[in-house]
Write a protein that holds these residues in place. Structure first.
Motif, PDB file in Angstrom:
ATOM      1  N   MET A   9     112.514  74.033 -53.418  1.00 31.32           N
ATOM      2  CA  MET A   9     111.254  74.276 -54.129  1.00 31.32           C
ATOM      3  C   MET A   9     110.295  73.131 -53.837  1.00 31.32           C
ATOM      4  SD  MET A   9     110.593  74.587 -58.242  1.00 31.32           S
ATOM      5  CE  MET A   9     111.695  75.986 -58.393  1.00 31.32           C
ATOM      6  N   SER A  10     109.129  73.456 -53.246  1.00 31.02           N
ATOM      7  CA  SER A  10     108.193  72.415 -52.855  1.00 31.02           C
ATOM      8  C   SER A  10     107.165  72.108 -53.931  1.00 31.02           C
ATOM      9  CB  SER A  10     107.472  72.826 -51.566  1.00 31.02           C
ATOM     10  OG  SER A  10     106.793  74.055 -51.746  1.00 31.02           O
ATOM     11  N   GLU A  11     106.853  73.053 -54.817  1.00 28.98           N
ATOM     12  CA  GLU A  11     105.845  72.842 -55.838  1.00 28.98           C
ATOM     13  C   GLU A  11     106.312  71.811 -56.851  1.00 28.98           C
ATOM     14  OE1 GLU A  11     103.369  75.374 -59.230  1.00 28.98           O
ATOM     15  OE2 GLU A  11     104.828  76.370 -57.923  1.00 28.98           O
ATOM     16  N   LEU A  12     105.423  70.898 -57.193  1.00 27.58           N
ATOM     17  CA  LEU A  12     105.773  69.879 -58.171  1.00 27.58           C
ATOM     18  C   LEU A  12     105.877  70.498 -59.562  1.00 27.58           C
ATOM     19  CD1 LEU A  12     103.465  66.914 -57.067  1.00 27.58           C
ATOM     20  CD2 LEU A  12     105.877  67.280 -56.514  1.00 27.58           C
ATOM     21  N   LEU A  13     106.811  69.977 -60.362  1.00 28.27           N
ATOM     22  CA  LEU A  13     106.984  70.429 -61.734  1.00 28.27           C
ATOM     23  C   LEU A  13     105.885  69.821 -62.599  1.00 28.27           C
ATOM     24  CD1 LEU A  13     108.940  71.873 -63.811  1.00 28.27           C
ATOM     25  CD2 LEU A  13     109.931  69.598 -64.172  1.00 28.27           C
ATOM     26  N   GLY A  14     105.040  70.661 -63.162  1.00 28.92           N
ATOM     27  CA  GLY A  14     103.972  70.177 -64.023  1.00 28.92           C
ATOM     28  C   GLY A  14     104.498  69.878 -65.418  1.00 28.92           C
ATOM     29  N   VAL A  15     104.375  68.638 -65.864  1.00 29.33           N
ATOM     30  CA  VAL A  15     104.950  68.192 -67.133  1.00 29.33           C
ATOM     31  C   VAL A  15     103.838  67.866 -68.126  1.00 29.33           C
ATOM     32  CG1 VAL A  15     106.414  66.476 -68.269  1.00 29.33           C
ATOM     33  CG2 VAL A  15     106.968  67.257 -65.949  1.00 29.33           C
TER      34      VAL A  15
ATOM     35  N   VAL B  91     109.359  59.040 -60.229  1.00 27.47           N
ATOM     36  CA  VAL B  91     110.145  60.266 -60.123  1.00 27.47           C
ATOM     37  C   VAL B  91     109.568  61.168 -59.044  1.00 27.47           C
ATOM     38  CG1 VAL B  91     110.766  62.374 -61.355  1.00 27.47           C
ATOM     39  CG2 VAL B  91     110.925  60.158 -62.494  1.00 27.47           C
ATOM     40  N   SER B  92     110.431  61.787 -58.276  1.00 27.32           N
ATOM     41  CA  SER B  92     109.984  62.754 -57.271  1.00 27.32           C
ATOM     42  C   SER B  92     110.119  64.166 -57.814  1.00 27.32           C
ATOM     43  CB  SER B  92     110.827  62.620 -55.994  1.00 27.32           C
ATOM     44  OG  SER B  92     112.189  62.911 -56.251  1.00 27.32           O
ATOM     45  N   GLY B  93     109.252  65.060 -57.342  1.00 30.60           N
ATOM     46  CA  GLY B  93     109.345  66.466 -57.701  1.00 30.60           C
ATOM     47  C   GLY B  93     108.585  66.857 -58.948  1.00 30.60           C
ATOM     48  N   ALA B  94     107.826  65.940 -59.535  1.00 27.60           N
ATOM     49  CA  ALA B  94     107.105  66.254 -60.771  1.00 27.60           C
ATOM     50  C   ALA B  94     105.746  65.564 -60.772  1.00 27.60           C
ATOM     51  CB  ALA B  94     107.905  65.825 -62.001  1.00 27.60           C
ATOM     52  N   ARG B  95     104.867  66.069 -61.629  1.00 31.94           N
ATOM     53  CA  ARG B  95     103.564  65.454 -61.834  1.00 31.94           C
ATOM     54  C   ARG B  95     103.186  65.587 -63.302  1.00 31.94           C
ATOM     55  NH1 ARG B  95      99.012  68.638 -62.401  1.00 31.94           N
ATOM     56  NH2 ARG B  95      99.356  70.894 -62.251  1.00 31.94           N
ATOM     57  N   VAL B  96     102.330  64.709 -63.779  1.00 33.01           N
ATOM     58  CA  VAL B  96     101.812  64.807 -65.140  1.00 33.01           C
ATOM     59  C   VAL B  96     100.667  65.812 -65.114  1.00 33.01           C
ATOM     60  CG1 VAL B  96     100.830  63.583 -67.106  1.00 33.01           C
ATOM     61  CG2 VAL B  96     102.431  62.409 -65.576  1.00 33.01           C
ATOM     62  N   ALA B  97     100.855  66.933 -65.814  1.00 34.75           N
ATOM     63  CA  ALA B  97      99.830  67.980 -65.836  1.00 34.75           C
ATOM     64  C   ALA B  97      98.956  67.901 -67.074  1.00 34.75           C
ATOM     65  CB  ALA B  97     100.496  69.355 -65.762  1.00 34.75           C
TER      66      ALA B  97
ATOM     67  N   VAL C 252     101.340  73.621 -66.652  1.00 36.09           N
ATOM     68  CA  VAL C 252     102.457  73.054 -67.421  1.00 36.09           C
ATOM     69  C   VAL C 252     103.655  73.981 -67.341  1.00 36.09           C
ATOM     70  CG1 VAL C 252     103.282  72.480 -69.739  1.00 36.09           C
ATOM     71  CG2 VAL C 252     101.020  71.710 -68.981  1.00 36.09           C
ATOM     72  N   ARG C 253     104.778  73.437 -66.876  1.00 35.07           N
ATOM     73  CA  ARG C 253     106.020  74.206 -66.772  1.00 35.07           C
ATOM     74  C   ARG C 253     107.179  73.523 -67.477  1.00 35.07           C
ATOM     75  NH1 ARG C 253     106.943  73.929 -61.093  1.00 35.07           N
ATOM     76  NH2 ARG C 253     108.922  74.928 -61.549  1.00 35.07           N
ATOM     77  N   ALA C 254     106.954  72.344 -68.039  1.00 36.18           N
ATOM     78  CA  ALA C 254     108.007  71.615 -68.751  1.00 36.18           C
ATOM     79  C   ALA C 254     107.340  70.606 -69.677  1.00 36.18           C
ATOM     80  CB  ALA C 254     108.950  70.914 -67.777  1.00 36.18           C
ATOM     81  N   VAL C 255     108.127  70.078 -70.625  1.00 33.61           N
ATOM     82  CA  VAL C 255     107.573  69.211 -71.672  1.00 33.61           C
ATOM     83  C   VAL C 255     108.445  67.974 -71.835  1.00 33.61           C
ATOM     84  CG1 VAL C 255     106.800  69.086 -74.067  1.00 33.61           C
ATOM     85  CG2 VAL C 255     106.825  71.297 -72.888  1.00 33.61           C
TER      86      VAL C 255
ATOM     87  N   TRP D  32     116.600  65.132 -65.076  1.00 35.90           N
ATOM     88  CA  TRP D  32     115.984  66.229 -65.830  1.00 35.90           C
ATOM     89  C   TRP D  32     115.049  67.038 -64.938  1.00 35.90           C
ATOM     90  CZ3 TRP D  32     110.668  66.338 -67.701  1.00 35.90           C
ATOM     91  CH2 TRP D  32     110.398  67.461 -68.496  1.00 35.90           C
ATOM     92  N   VAL D  33     114.231  66.365 -64.160  1.00 35.81           N
ATOM     93  CA  VAL D  33     113.306  67.066 -63.253  1.00 35.81           C
ATOM     94  C   VAL D  33     114.088  67.891 -62.234  1.00 35.81           C
ATOM     95  CG1 VAL D  33     111.626  66.732 -61.395  1.00 35.81           C
ATOM     96  CG2 VAL D  33     111.390  65.459 -63.547  1.00 35.81           C
ATOM     97  N   ASP D  34     115.100  67.300 -61.624  1.00 35.33           N
ATOM     98  CA  ASP D  34     115.881  68.008 -60.609  1.00 35.33           C
ATOM     99  C   ASP D  34     116.518  69.264 -61.185  1.00 35.33           C
ATOM    100  OD1 ASP D  34     115.214  66.046 -58.794  1.00 35.33           O
ATOM    101  OD2 ASP D  34     117.134  64.987 -58.942  1.00 35.33           O
TER     102      ASP D  34
END
Length: 337
Positions: A1-7, A27-33, A68-71, A288-290
């Motif tokens: 999955m290439s899209e970053l996890l929006g948190v 952290v890799s794979g996530a961003r602050v949304a 936003v996809r996670a909190v 958690w992100v992974d």
């Protein structure tokens, strides 16, 4: 999955700001949304220089923000229940800083809400489970090389307590980490608590019962003691020694740097938990992100958060009445078996 996890990060105080930095820079794979904090000025300061972040004063607005996809919940404990239930309603995975909910009744409501979903959505931020030294101790105890654990001796010291820190908070805030670590290391529930109160340190604020000596009993007959001293004046120290049938193992002594110069040597002592457990926080959030990116939930569960709150409540009662207090837990749902 290439899209970053929006948190969406809820809370932009000391802990929340550090998690915002972590997600953005470490952290890799996530961003602050999105970020939510009643103090929007503080929130804006925390995300300064980070592109694509919306800032909100209300939790719901942050959870519903685009991308936003996670909190990640890093707000004060009393606000956690409402935020967790709102995330559950939206099907959003959550990493919730401890305490899950300070009161065990509220924590149990969170357990019941997640149980109704039929699947785990939340992980609780007991970061010591991700610390390299704690993980080595856990592996050693699980291997059986030292035989059955008989006792854990724990130390938890801070430089100074923050304003408004109460005697009860030594148990339900500081020692809550030892509560979870003991349950995890030993694999058994804590069944009773006794709190002993030596003469308070002269460095403690007026009226604060500091230090304290907390004694836990476990379902398997092991004992866990914790010296908690939040106005030690010299540094942040966390140590744990397991005494087993065929040997002992101690962690916390070598997490430092020793500097030798002409005339002597000095040893660095961390000043707070964000320094001592920086690697653990990084590993925790990365794990958690992974997991979240592939639709999995791992790590400490909301049951672990509920159990910690219930034990801490019993500890506060023991502090107040000076006696031994039994821990009463609700039946564990199959979801957390």
């Amino acid at each position: 999955m290439s899209e970053l996890l929006g948190v969406a990060v809820l809370g932009a105080g000391h802990m929340g700001a550090d998690h915002i930095r972590r997600i953005d820079r470490v952290v890799s794979g996530a961003r602050v949304a999105a970020v939510a904090d009643p103090d929007t000025g503080r929130a804006k300061d925390a995300v300064a220089g980070i592109d694509g972040v919306s800032v909100h004063s209300e939790v719901a607005a942050a959870l519903d923000a685009p991308g936003v996809r996670a909190v990640l919940i890093a707000s004060p404990g009393p606000a956690h229940e409402e935020a967790l239930l709102a995330a559950f309603e939206r099907g959003l995975p959550v990493l919730c800083e401890k305490p899950l909910v300070p009161e065990s009744a509220g924590a149990l409501r969170v357990v019941e809400a997640e149980t109704r979903l039929g699947r785990r959505l939340a992980q609780v931020g007991f970061m010591r489970r991700y610390d390299a030294e704690y993980q080595r101790l856990k592996s050693l105890l699980d291997s059986g090389r030292l035989g059955r654990p008989l006792m854990l001796h724990c130390t938890h010291r801070n430089v100074a307590s923050p304003p408004g820190f109460t005697s009860a908070m030594l148990v339900n805030s500081s020692v809550s980490h030892e509560i979870d670590a003991a349950r995890w290391l030993l694999g058994h529930e804590l069944t009773a608590v006794t709190v002993l109160r030596p003469r308070p340190s002269s460095h403690a604020p007026q009226g604060l019962l500091d230090p304290q000596f907390v004694l836990f009993e476990t379902a398997a007959g092991a004992l866990v003691d914790v010296e908690v001293f939040v106005n030690s004046g010299f540094g942040y120290q966390v140590r744990c020694e397991a005494v087993c049938e065929s040997g002992t193992a101690r962690i916390g002594d070598e997490h430092t740097m020793v500097v030798t110069t002409a005339g002597g040597a000095s040893e660095e002592v961390a000043r707070d938990y964000l320094v001592r457990f920086a690697d653990a926080y990084d590993r925790e959030v990365q794990a958690w992100v992974d997991a979240t990116r592939v639709g999995r939930v791992t790590g400490p569960s909301v049951w672990d958060g509920y159990a910690a709150s219930a034990v801490a409540e019993a500890g506060v009662r023991a502090l107040e009445n000076g006696g031994r207090v039994s821990v009463e837990l609700a039946p564990r749902p199959d979801l957390y078996a």
